[in-house]
Write a protein that holds these residues in place. Structure first.
Motif, PDB file in Angstrom:
ATOM      1  N   ASP A  94     -49.604  50.794  56.302  1.00  0.00           N
ATOM      2  CA  ASP A  94     -48.839  51.994  55.950  1.00  0.00           C
ATOM      3  C   ASP A  94     -49.256  53.170  56.819  1.00  0.00           C
ATOM      4  N   LEU A  95     -50.554  53.328  57.020  1.00  0.00           N
ATOM      5  CA  LEU A  95     -51.056  54.445  57.820  1.00  0.00           C
ATOM      6  C   LEU A  95     -50.579  54.329  59.266  1.00  0.00           C
ATOM      7  N   ASP A  96     -50.598  53.121  59.824  1.00  0.00           N
ATOM      8  CA  ASP A  96     -50.096  52.912  61.183  1.00  0.00           C
ATOM      9  C   ASP A  96     -48.619  53.291  61.293  1.00  0.00           C
ATOM     10  N   TYR A  97     -47.851  53.010  60.264  1.00  0.00           N
ATOM     11  CA  TYR A  97     -46.430  53.349  60.228  1.00  0.00           C
ATOM     12  C   TYR A  97     -46.231  54.859  60.080  1.00  0.00           C
ATOM     13  N   GLU A  98     -47.040  55.484  59.227  1.00  0.00           N
ATOM     14  CA  GLU A  98     -46.862  56.903  58.887  1.00  0.00           C
ATOM     15  C   GLU A  98     -47.385  57.876  59.945  1.00  0.00           C
ATOM     16  N   MET A  99     -48.439  57.520  60.663  1.00  0.00           N
ATOM     17  CA  MET A  99     -49.070  58.458  61.592  1.00  0.00           C
ATOM     18  C   MET A  99     -48.134  58.992  62.686  1.00  0.00           C
ATOM     19  N   PRO A 100     -47.354  58.141  63.361  1.00  0.00           N
ATOM     20  CA  PRO A 100     -46.459  58.701  64.380  1.00  0.00           C
ATOM     21  C   PRO A 100     -45.447  59.691  63.787  1.00  0.00           C
ATOM     22  N   MET A 101     -44.960  59.397  62.576  1.00  0.00           N
ATOM     23  CA  MET A 101     -44.016  60.325  61.934  1.00  0.00           C
ATOM     24  C   MET A 101     -44.712  61.627  61.579  1.00  0.00           C
ATOM     25  N   ALA A 102     -45.955  61.537  61.099  1.00  0.00           N
ATOM     26  CA  ALA A 102     -46.711  62.746  60.760  1.00  0.00           C
ATOM     27  C   ALA A 102     -46.908  63.619  62.003  1.00  0.00           C
ATOM     28  N   ARG A 103     -47.252  62.982  63.098  1.00  0.00           N
ATOM     29  CA  ARG A 103     -47.438  63.731  64.354  1.00  0.00           C
ATOM     30  C   ARG A 103     -46.127  64.391  64.791  1.00  0.00           C
ATOM     31  N   MET A 104     -45.038  63.644  64.693  1.00  0.00           N
ATOM     32  CA  MET A 104     -43.740  64.181  65.111  1.00  0.00           C
ATOM     33  C   MET A 104     -43.320  65.352  64.222  1.00  0.00           C
ATOM     34  N   ASN A 105     -43.510  65.228  62.899  1.00  0.00           N
ATOM     35  CA  ASN A 105     -43.145  66.319  61.989  1.00  0.00           C
ATOM     36  C   ASN A 105     -43.934  67.584  62.305  1.00  0.00           C
ATOM     37  N   ARG A 106     -45.198  67.403  62.658  1.00  0.00           N
ATOM     38  CA  ARG A 106     -46.037  68.558  63.012  1.00  0.00           C
ATOM     39  C   ARG A 106     -45.579  69.167  64.334  1.00  0.00           C
ATOM     40  N   GLU A 107     -45.277  68.315  65.314  1.00  0.00           N
ATOM     41  CA  GLU A 107     -44.826  68.800  66.627  1.00  0.00           C
ATOM     42  C   GLU A 107     -43.480  69.516  66.536  1.00  0.00           C
ATOM     43  N   LEU A 108     -42.543  68.928  65.792  1.00  0.00           N
ATOM     44  CA  LEU A 108     -41.192  69.480  65.712  1.00  0.00           C
ATOM     45  C   LEU A 108     -41.105  70.751  64.892  1.00  0.00           C
ATOM     46  N   ALA A 109     -41.856  70.808  63.785  1.00  0.00           N
ATOM     47  CA  ALA A 109     -41.627  71.905  62.848  1.00  0.00           C
ATOM     48  C   ALA A 109     -42.898  72.462  62.208  1.00  0.00           C
ATOM     49  N   GLY A 110     -44.060  72.012  62.644  1.00  0.00           N
ATOM     50  CA  GLY A 110     -45.287  72.505  62.032  1.00  0.00           C
ATOM     51  C   GLY A 110     -45.487  72.015  60.610  1.00  0.00           C
ATOM     52  N   VAL A 111     -44.790  70.952  60.246  1.00  0.00           N
ATOM     53  CA  VAL A 111     -44.906  70.384  58.895  1.00  0.00           C
ATOM     54  C   VAL A 111     -46.085  69.406  58.890  1.00  0.00           C
ATOM     55  N   GLU A 112     -47.056  69.680  58.030  1.00  0.00           N
ATOM     56  CA  GLU A 112     -48.234  68.823  57.905  1.00  0.00           C
ATOM     57  C   GLU A 112     -47.943  67.667  56.953  1.00  0.00           C
ATOM     58  N   THR A 113     -48.706  66.593  57.079  1.00  0.00           N
ATOM     59  CA  THR A 113     -48.576  65.451  56.187  1.00  0.00           C
ATOM     60  C   THR A 113     -49.880  65.284  55.424  1.00  0.00           C
ATOM     61  N   PHE A 114     -49.761  65.135  54.114  1.00  0.00           N
ATOM     62  CA  PHE A 114     -50.903  64.951  53.221  1.00  0.00           C
ATOM     63  C   PHE A 114     -50.824  63.526  52.695  1.00  0.00           C
ATOM     64  N   PHE A 115     -51.799  62.705  53.046  1.00  0.00           N
ATOM     65  CA  PHE A 115     -51.805  61.309  52.625  1.00  0.00           C
ATOM     66  C   PHE A 115     -52.586  61.154  51.327  1.00  0.00           C
ATOM     67  N   ILE A 116     -51.993  60.432  50.381  1.00  0.00           N
ATOM     68  CA  ILE A 116     -52.667  60.096  49.134  1.00  0.00           C
ATOM     69  C   ILE A 116     -52.856  58.581  49.123  1.00  0.00           C
ATOM     70  N   ALA A 117     -54.126  58.176  49.046  1.00  0.00           N
ATOM     71  CA  ALA A 117     -54.436  56.741  49.014  1.00  0.00           C
ATOM     72  C   ALA A 117     -53.969  56.154  47.689  1.00  0.00           C
ATOM     73  N   ALA A 118     -53.328  55.014  47.773  1.00  0.00           N
ATOM     74  CA  ALA A 118     -52.835  54.337  46.570  1.00  0.00           C
ATOM     75  C   ALA A 118     -53.984  53.969  45.652  1.00  0.00           C
ATOM     76  N   ASP A 119     -53.707  54.027  44.364  1.00  0.00           N
ATOM     77  CA  ASP A 119     -54.640  53.511  43.377  1.00  0.00           C
ATOM     78  C   ASP A 119     -54.802  52.020  43.675  1.00  0.00           C
ATOM     79  N   PRO A 120     -56.031  51.526  43.827  1.00  0.00           N
ATOM     80  CA  PRO A 120     -56.213  50.103  44.154  1.00  0.00           C
ATOM     81  C   PRO A 120     -55.504  49.147  43.183  1.00  0.00           C
ATOM     82  N   ALA A 121     -55.380  49.546  41.937  1.00  0.00           N
ATOM     83  CA  ALA A 121     -54.711  48.689  40.953  1.00  0.00           C
ATOM     84  C   ALA A 121     -53.206  48.597  41.202  1.00  0.00           C
ATOM     85  N   LEU A 122     -52.662  49.525  41.996  1.00  0.00           N
ATOM     86  CA  LEU A 122     -51.215  49.563  42.249  1.00  0.00           C
ATOM     87  C   LEU A 122     -50.857  49.293  43.707  1.00  0.00           C
TER      88      LEU A 122
END
Length: 142
Positions: A94-122
């Motif tokens: 998931d992180l490998d998939y999300e990181m390029p989008m997070a970088r692009m969102n920051r580059e395009l519009a200064g929008v930061e990405t906040f990652f929340i690690a899944a509960d291990p049970a879920l």
């Protein structure tokens, strides 16, 4: 601070609900938004997904539900005055998939990405898995 929790939510899962509840504790307001992904075929109509999200967030006073069908995620963020995107991650894939989008969102519009690690049970839960399980035909009795 306002945050956006985007996704297809097709359908919403207990993993999504966990991330949403945790985000609601961290941010002043969370907009959970059904996003249109042209690379995915929707299993449930958007209206049904919105209803399910509203039900899941009914007891969260700082959560609103919306949808976005046109343009980029950062376009929605600009229009809504949102500077942070919340994403749940189950693992490295998931992180490998999300990181390029997070970088692009920051580059395009200064929008930061906040990652929340899944509960291990879920962490094993996905919308695809939930849908597959709900459509599983029962073996007829002999």
């Amino acid at each position: 601070m306002r945050a956006l929790f985007p996704g297809s939510f097709d359908p919403i899962t207990s993993g999504h609900q966990d991330v949403l509840r945790r985000a609601a504790l961290l941010f002043d307001e969370v907009v959970v938004c059904v996003m249109f992904n042209p690379n995915k075929t929707g299993r449930f109509p958007v209206a049904e997904r919105l209803d399910r999200l509203r039900a899941a967030a009914a007891d969260l006073g700082n959560v609103t539900v919306d949808s976005h069908t046109g343009g980029l995620l950062v376009d929605y963020c600009r229009r809504a005055g949102i500077d942070v995107v919340v994403r749940g991650v189950r693992g490295v894939a998931d992180l490998d998939y999300e990181m390029p989008m997070a970088r692009m969102n920051r580059e395009l519009a200064g929008v930061e990405t906040f990652f929340i690690a899944a509960d291990p049970a879920l962490a094993h839960i996905s919308s695809t898995l939930v849908t597959a399980m709900s459509r599983q035909d029962r073996v007829p009795e002999r």
